[in-house]
Motif scaffolding. Structure first.
Motif, PDB file in Angstrom:
ATOM      1  N   THR A   1       0.832  -1.204   0.000  1.00 11.86           N
ATOM      2  CA  THR A   1       0.000   0.000   0.000  1.00 11.86           C
ATOM      3  C   THR A   1       0.867   1.254   0.000  1.00 11.86           C
ATOM      4  O   THR A   1       2.064   1.206   0.292  1.00 11.86           O
TER       5      THR A   1
ATOM      6  N   CYS B   1       2.539   4.589   1.209  1.00 10.58           N
ATOM      7  CA  CYS B   1       3.059   5.101   2.480  1.00 10.58           C
ATOM      8  C   CYS B   1       2.005   6.013   3.114  1.00 10.58           C
ATOM      9  O   CYS B   1       1.504   6.935   2.467  1.00 10.58           O
ATOM     10  N   PHE B   2       1.658   5.763   4.395  1.00  6.06           N
ATOM     11  CA  PHE B   2       0.583   6.533   5.025  1.00  6.06           C
ATOM     12  C   PHE B   2       0.893   8.022   5.052  1.00  6.06           C
ATOM     13  O   PHE B   2       0.010   8.862   4.833  1.00  6.06           O
TER      14      PHE B   2
ATOM     15  N   GLU C   1       0.008   9.297   1.692  1.00  2.00           N
ATOM     16  CA  GLU C   1      -1.437   9.221   1.470  1.00  2.00           C
ATOM     17  C   GLU C   1      -2.169  10.306   2.255  1.00  2.00           C
ATOM     18  O   GLU C   1      -3.077  10.971   1.741  1.00  2.00           O
ATOM     19  N   LYS C   2      -1.781  10.512   3.504  1.00  2.00           N
ATOM     20  CA  LYS C   2      -2.411  11.519   4.356  1.00  2.00           C
ATOM     21  C   LYS C   2      -2.303  12.907   3.734  1.00  2.00           C
ATOM     22  O   LYS C   2      -3.307  13.610   3.564  1.00  2.00           O
TER      23      LYS C   2
ATOM     24  N   LEU D   1      -9.732   7.402   6.633  1.00  2.00           N
ATOM     25  CA  LEU D   1      -8.302   7.420   6.937  1.00  2.00           C
ATOM     26  C   LEU D   1      -8.058   7.824   8.385  1.00  2.00           C
ATOM     27  O   LEU D   1      -7.164   7.291   9.049  1.00  2.00           O
TER      28      LEU D   1
ATOM     29  N   ARG E   1      -8.902   4.856  10.674  1.00  2.00           N
ATOM     30  CA  ARG E   1      -7.883   3.806  10.563  1.00  2.00           C
ATOM     31  C   ARG E   1      -6.605   4.166  11.311  1.00  2.00           C
ATOM     32  O   ARG E   1      -5.956   3.312  11.919  1.00  2.00           O
ATOM     33  N   SER E   2      -6.237   5.437  11.232  1.00  2.00           N
ATOM     34  CA  SER E   2      -4.934   5.863  11.735  1.00  2.00           C
ATOM     35  C   SER E   2      -4.989   6.571  13.078  1.00  2.00           C
ATOM     36  O   SER E   2      -3.972   6.658  13.770  1.00  2.00           O
TER      37      SER E   2
END
Length: 228
Positions: free
Chosen positions: A147, A149-150, A153-154, A194, A197-198
């Motif tokens: 996936t 990288c958070f 993505e953020k 998001l 999830r985070s």
């Protein structure tokens, strides 16, 4: 010499499947000098102005679009991004989207980047050394399930918020209220998912802001429809 800006580059994925064309995002972050201890935000001053970032692309890399900034296409497969100014302790982000073409497995240079800027009271242009970014190409199919990288993505979704609001406003001005409402809801839902999830508070705050705007627009349309 202490530089006025401190850049950080983060790929959405460091490894790319070599067997087909792939999309990859580069998150570009730059920070102003760290403020002095006990200094107040109101005292923060501009530390760099007329900031420019020049990006040169290798032949296997194709630029698709930018998020959070405008760009000019230059000579020799290059882009010029004009990024304004930055204050002490401030952080700014943009994202660049590329297509990566098929190639044999290995590690290759992808982009070369150089920052230029002026200090607040000096006209002479300051230059940072050229930075070369690489990508790894592999035939391991495991990377196909990796996936984004958070961190990338953020900030990509946060950068998309202003663009989404602008597009929705255009649709509203054209009388396409349902489409505008759906566009805002879709983006707010993604931010909220998001955030859940985070546990990231900034994503949650951005989602709540959008939901409030959606509610305000719905209320305003209701009053217009009833003539109140």
């Amino acid at each position: 010499m202490i530089e006025s800006i401190h850049p950080v580059f983060t790929w959405s994925q460091n490894r790319i499947f070599a067997g087909g064309n792939r999309k990859v995002i580069l998150l570009v972050e730059w920070k102003g000098n760290i403020p002095a201890e006990h200094s107040r935000p109101s005292s923060y001053k501009v530390v760099a102005r007329e900031i420019e970032l020049r990006v040169w692309l290798e032949p296997h890399v194709t630029f698709k679009r930018s998020y959070g900034c405008e760009f000019e296409v230059g000579e020799g497969r290059s882009l010029l991004l004009k990024l304004g100014k930055i204050k002490t302790g401030q952080r700014k982000f943009i994202a660049l989207e590329f297509n990566i073409s098929t190639t044999i497995a290995g590690r290759y240079e992808a982009l070369s980047l150089q920052w230029k800027y002026k200090k607040p009271t000096v006209e002479r242009v300051q230059e940072l050394p050229v930075k070369v970014l690489e990508l790894e190409y592999t035939h391991h199919t495991q990377v196909l399930s990796e996936t984004c990288c958070f961190h990338v993505e953020k900030h990509l979704e946060l950068l998309k918020t202003a663009e989404t609001i602008e597009e929705a406003t255009t649709l509203q001005n054209e009388g396409q209220h349902s489409q505008a409402h759906e566009m805002l809801c879709r983006h707010a839902d993604k931010l909220l998912l998001l955030a859940v999830r985070s546990g990231d508070p900034l994503l949650l705050k951005e989602a709540e802001m959008l939901y409030k705007q959606i509610g305000f627009e719905y209320q305003k349309r209701g009053k217009t429809a009833t003539g109140n």
